[in-house]
Scaffold this active site. Structure first.
Site, PDB file in Angstrom:
ATOM      1  N   HIS A   1     -16.279 -35.164 -35.191  1.00  0.00           N
ATOM      2  CA  HIS A   1     -15.948 -36.548 -35.512  1.00  0.00           C
ATOM      3  C   HIS A   1     -16.223 -37.409 -34.292  1.00  0.00           C
ATOM      4  O   HIS A   1     -16.489 -36.909 -33.191  1.00  0.00           O
ATOM      5  CB  HIS A   1     -14.497 -36.681 -35.959  1.00  0.00           C
ATOM      6  CG  HIS A   1     -14.264 -36.275 -37.394  1.00  0.00           C
ATOM      7  ND1 HIS A   1     -14.830 -36.964 -38.445  1.00  0.00           N
ATOM      8  CD2 HIS A   1     -13.544 -35.269 -37.941  1.00  0.00           C
ATOM      9  CE1 HIS A   1     -14.459 -36.397 -39.586  1.00  0.00           C
ATOM     10  NE2 HIS A   1     -13.689 -35.354 -39.302  1.00  0.00           N
TER      11      HIS A   1
ATOM     12  N   ASP B   1     -19.073 -43.779 -34.083  1.00  0.00           N
ATOM     13  CA  ASP B   1     -19.548 -43.901 -35.465  1.00  0.00           C
ATOM     14  C   ASP B   1     -20.398 -45.141 -35.684  1.00  0.00           C
ATOM     15  O   ASP B   1     -21.498 -45.065 -36.250  1.00  0.00           O
ATOM     16  CB  ASP B   1     -18.367 -43.939 -36.430  1.00  0.00           C
ATOM     17  CG  ASP B   1     -17.806 -42.560 -36.726  1.00  0.00           C
ATOM     18  OD1 ASP B   1     -18.419 -41.559 -36.309  1.00  0.00           O
ATOM     19  OD2 ASP B   1     -16.747 -42.468 -37.377  1.00  0.00           O
TER      20      ASP B   1
END
Length: 393
Positions: A150, A180
């Site tokens: 992540h 991200d």
């Protein structure tokens, strides 16, 4: 107050120049998005905001995050069809869309799209001009390419996470904005647009864009690496000019528990800052690093003497480079952001308006989050893919 109403109302978009064409600069570009989570959907949303016709291929049963589709604004301005890629006719139905598309975006682990029959080779066999955008954390190759991860892990290994926070505490987690979205989504969009430009030149062709969050995040640190090499940045957090180590570039608590952000780096801005703060000639010399601790204490004491609202009134409209630290719910009501229409209210959801702004091809929020499978009929007609109207997967 926040801008309200649809994206077509005054304030929701910049004023268009004479002869402006609504729909955005990417009007006419067709994008297939294979449903995923995080940076892939955000990248596709940005393309949709810019006017591309984005068709999201959702899987039956939904994705990996339990987010009510009605509130997932990263799916705004898109349309959705339901296709089970594991069904017998699933890959063929996606390839029918691919044949008519300019761009495909997917965020599977390396090799998954190939196993499903919609990898680059399968897609380019049907459409050689296709830009195939791949969004992953680790990239398509390397020792960690096939492992899970992540945002926090990706920015950790690039050195970016280690720069954020105080020197006497653990690194501070910057939500998932740095990895991200900044290191991932934005680099994918840059890559896709560059590849699309190449595909449309004489002799050009489609290609694969490998957008890895580790690559993009590392790229974001380019200036800092230069400063390290020049001896102008210490390789530890909380002691440098831009990481909170500098007493005139950081945040300070106010008497009511709020915070003010200070960025008075240049001398002329610093002079305005200390003058309005009430320190004036009593402030220690700004270039004397040995007295930075003393200066920080003096600045902190002054900010603790008034509320955030009071200090905001003191610095508002000046060149002191000071601003209140607002929450997500407060931000749309900031006078400057409200005047620009930086946020919009569409479908009852307050959300950022499309960015950046264009004088000739203005953008807007024209539809709310796409509901899985809700647009099968319109996509089948517009893209001339009647097979989509067959048995839904």
């Amino acid at each position: 107050m926040a801008v309200t109403g649809s994206g077509t109302e005054p304030g929701a978009e910049p004023a268009a120049g004479a002869g402006a064409t609504p729909g955005g600069p990417l009007a006419g570009v067709r994008v297939v998005e294979l449903a995923g989570i995080g940076p892939g959907p955000f990248a596709a949303m940005l393309l949709a905001d810019l006017g591309a016709d984005v068709v999201r291929v959702d899987r039956p049963g939904g994705g990996g995050l339990a987010v009510d589709p009605a509130y997932d604004v990263t799916n705004r301005n898109k349309r959705s069809v339901l296709i089970d890629l594991k069904s017998d006719d699933g890959p063929a139905r996606v390839l029918d869309l691919v044949e008519r598309a300019d761009v495909l975006i997917e965020g599977f682990r390396p090799g998954v799209a190939e196993r499903l029959g919609v990898g680059p080779a399968d897609c380019h066999a049907r459409n050689p001009a296709l830009v195939y955008g791949r969004m992953t954390g680790w990239g398509q190759e390397g020792p960690l390419a096939h492992t899970a991860g992540h945002d926090i892990a990706y920015i950790a290994v690039t050195g970016a996470l280690g720069m954020i926070g105080s020197p006497d505490g653990p690194p501070a987690v910057p939500a998932n904005l740095v990895g991200d979205y900044a290191g991932g989504s934005l680099y994918l969009v840059i890559g896709v647009l560059a590849a699309l430009r190449h595909a449309r030149t004489p002799g050009g062709a489609g290609q694969v864009v490998d957008a890895a969050i580790v690559d993009g995040t590392a790229h974001l640190t380019a200036m800092i690496h230069g400063m390290v090499a020049a001896g102008g940045w210490q390789d530890r957090r909380g002691v440098n000019l831009l990481d909170g180590g500098c007493p005139f570039y950081g945040t300070y608590e106010t008497s009511d528990g709020g915070h003010m952000a200070v960025g008075a780096l240049e001398q002329q801005f610093y002079d305005t800052f200390v003058g309005l703060l009430g320190l004036g000639d009593r402030a220690p010399a700004r270039k004397d690093l040995a007295r930075w601790g003393e200066l920080r204490e003096a600045v902190a004491a002054r900010f603790k003497s008034r509320t955030r609202e009071e200090w905001t009134a003191v610095f508002e409209g000046t060149d002191a480079c000071v601003a209140p630290v607002l929450s997500l719910r407060e931000a749309p009501h900031h006078p400057h952001l409200a005047a620009r229409g930086t946020f919009t209210d569409f479908g009852g959801i307050t959300q950022p308006a499309p960015a950046p702004r264009f004088s000739a091809t203005p953008t807007a929020v024209t539809s709310g989050p796409a509901r899985p499978g809700a647009d099968t009929g319109s996509v089948a007609a517009d893209w001339d893919v009647p097979a989509l109207l067959g048995k839904e997967s």
